[in-house]
Design an enzyme around this catalytic site. Structure first.
Site, short mmCIF file in Angstrom:
data_model
loop_
_atom_site.label_atom_id
_atom_site.label_comp_id
_atom_site.label_asym_id
_atom_site.label_seq_id
_atom_site.Cartn_x
_atom_site.Cartn_y
_atom_site.Cartn_z
N ASP A 210 -1.78 6.93 6.01
CA ASP A 210 -2.87 6.13 5.42
C ASP A 210 -3.28 5.12 6.49
O ASP A 210 -2.71 4.04 6.60
CB ASP A 210 -2.37 5.41 4.16
CG ASP A 210 -3.39 4.40 3.65
OD1 ASP A 210 -4.50 4.32 4.21
OD2 ASP A 210 -3.07 3.69 2.67
N TRP B 76 0.83 -1.21 0.00
CA TRP B 76 0.00 0.00 0.00
C TRP B 76 0.86 1.25 0.00
O TRP B 76 0.55 2.22 -0.71
CB TRP B 76 -1.01 -0.02 1.16
CG TRP B 76 -2.07 -1.04 0.88
CD1 TRP B 76 -2.27 -2.21 1.54
CD2 TRP B 76 -3.02 -1.02 -0.19
NE1 TRP B 76 -3.28 -2.93 0.96
CE2 TRP B 76 -3.77 -2.23 -0.10
CE3 TRP B 76 -3.32 -0.14 -1.22
CZ2 TRP B 76 -4.79 -2.55 -1.00
CZ3 TRP B 76 -4.34 -0.44 -2.11
CH2 TRP B 76 -5.06 -1.64 -2.00
N LYS C 136 -13.16 -1.05 6.51
CA LYS C 136 -12.53 -2.02 7.41
C LYS C 136 -13.06 -1.86 8.83
O LYS C 136 -13.77 -2.70 9.34
CB LYS C 136 -11.02 -1.88 7.34
CG LYS C 136 -10.48 -2.28 5.96
CD LYS C 136 -9.29 -1.51 5.58
CE LYS C 136 -8.97 -1.57 4.10
NZ LYS C 136 -8.92 -2.86 3.46
N1 PMP Z 1 -4.53 1.73 1.82
C1 PMP Z 1 -4.64 0.62 2.57
C2 PMP Z 1 -3.73 0.47 3.75
C3 PMP Z 1 -5.58 -0.35 2.26
O1 PMP Z 1 -5.68 -1.46 3.00
C4 PMP Z 1 -6.43 -0.16 1.14
C5 PMP Z 1 -7.53 -1.14 0.78
N2 PMP Z 1 -7.35 -2.42 1.10
C6 PMP Z 1 -6.27 1.00 0.37
C7 PMP Z 1 -5.32 1.92 0.75
C8 PMP Z 1 -7.12 1.26 -0.83
O2 PMP Z 1 -8.39 1.53 -0.45
P1 PMP Z 1 -9.60 1.70 -1.45
O3 PMP Z 1 -9.87 0.37 -2.04
O4 PMP Z 1 -10.68 2.21 -0.57
O5 PMP Z 1 -9.19 2.69 -2.47
#
Ligand code: PMP
Length: 368
Positions: A179, A102, A203
């Site tokens: 994030d 991520w 989440k």
């Molecule tokens: N950052 C993290 C730490 C995540 O776990 C996720 C989704 N699993 C995202 C960003 C991306 O999120 P989204 O699918 O809502 O764009």
């Protein structure tokens, strides 16, 4: 009572009480004659729902008055672009900490808008650790430092909030950007240590479609990069109380119910203790077994997402089948890493984790 335990990484399990309340209110919210989905976002009913959701979040996370809370769309992924577009300003340089998939996405998106310096990385450790602050090398001319407190896929979580003023090197008071998508509200955290926090809702907070942003007000004064769309400017949303356009109303409503549920549980300090206890059950089993393995450095293991492998990968499908028979679902690891992953967010009960641990023990006994 539902009969399954859902270990999905997101969208993920929500508190059953919240879903029940939403069901009760589905057709007629508080005698309004409308479902929340049918309300005008500018009407008094929905405005009261959004206000209440925000004030409950502010209370739970103890958000100081000089921070704005924004309810946005586009997921955490859109924040990968929105952060640099809004914060890079004239200097055009940002520091990022790379701890896995991520953070890598955030880094690659930021590179579209300016110059990115990697202040620290756990790449040499196979992305299985959180780099200690002594190893961070912050550029003197960076405008912010971005990191990912919990890597949802790798299962690496910072158990500490970086104090940038204590990081090596000669740099100013730099805003920390986080994030927090996968560990938001899973433990107390000090908002005043951050310039900006963002978290996708799906989440710990509610349904997909909503991303929560907490931004220190002075950062709204930075001029966004030329060409930044109106919808991608934080100021647009801050000036319009997240009602510049139609916000994700139903997701905000459910988030509000989750905030009330969290308050009823006793708040973040109580939830943290529960999360510690749940995670410990699984890690203790893994550490006392030669059948299960978790690659993450013990000090940096996530309380939210527990990745583990079986000593015989050929048994993965049999494990998932047995888990399913116990009512344990969505345990398959991320497609990029394989193995298993148990996501145990706030709404996962202790009983759910106990059932998983019992199932793991039984499987080991029969297959080791
Ligand atoms: N950052 C993290 C730490 C995540 O776990 C996720 C989704 N699993 C995202 C960003 C991306 O999120 P989204 O699918 O809502 O764009």
């Amino acid at each position: 009572m539902r009969k399954i335990y859902n270990f999905s990484a997101g969208p993920a399990v929500l508190p059953e009480e919240v879903l029940q309340q939403a069901r009760e209110e589905m057709l007629d919210w508080h005698g309004s004659g409308m479902s929340v989905m049918e309300m005008s976002h500018r009407g008094k009913e929905f405005t009261s729902i959004a206000d209440k959701a925000e004030s409950a979040l502010r209370e739970l996370a103890n958000i100081p008055a000089n921070y704005k809370v924004l309810f946005l769309q586009g997921g955490a992924s859109s924040q990968f672009a929105m952060v640099p577009m809004n914060l890079l300003g004239k200097k055009g340089k940002a520091d990022y900490v790379n701890t896995g998939q991520w953070s890598a996405k955030a880094i690659s998106e930021a590179r579209n808008y300016g110059s990115v310096h990697i202040a620290a990385s756990s790449e040499n450790e196979g992305f299985n650790a959180a780099p200690p602050l002594e190893q961070w090398r912050i550029s003197p001319d960076t405008v912010y430092v971005h990191y990912t407190p919990n890597e949802t896929i790798g299962g690496v979580e910072f158990q500490w909030t970086p104090d940038l003023s204590a990081a090596p090197g000669n740099h100013d008071n730099i805003p920390l950007v986080a994030d927090m998508s996968s560990n938001f509200l899973s433990r107390p955290f000090d908002v005043s240590k951050f310039g900006l926090i963002y978290a996708g809702a799906q989440k710990n907070v509610g349904p997909a479609g909503l991303v929560v942003v907490i931004i220190r007000e002075d950062l709204l004064d930075i001029a966004p990069l030329a060409g930044t769309p109106t919808m991608y400017r934080y100021k647009t949303h801050a000036d319009n109380v997240s009602m510049y356009n139609t916000p994700p109303t139903y997701a905000i409503y459910i988030m509000g119910l989750v905030m009330e549920w969290l308050k009823k549980q006793g708040g973040l300090a109580v939830i943290e203790q529960r999360n510690i206890a749940k995670a410990k059950l699984i890690y203790d089993l893994i550490d006392t077994s030669s059948f299960y393995h978790c690659p993450v450095n013990p000090a940096d293991r996530s309380r939210m997402n527990v990745p583990f492998t079986l000593s015989k990968p050929g048994l993965d499908d049999a494990f998932l089948k047995q888990a399913q028979a116990h009512g344990l679902i969505q345990l398959k690891g991320h497609r990029s890493v394989g193995g298993m992953r148990a996501s145990i967010y706030n709404a996962m009960s202790l009983e759910g984790v106990q059932t998983l641990v019992t199932c793991m023990r039984e499987f080991e006994k029969n297959h080791a």
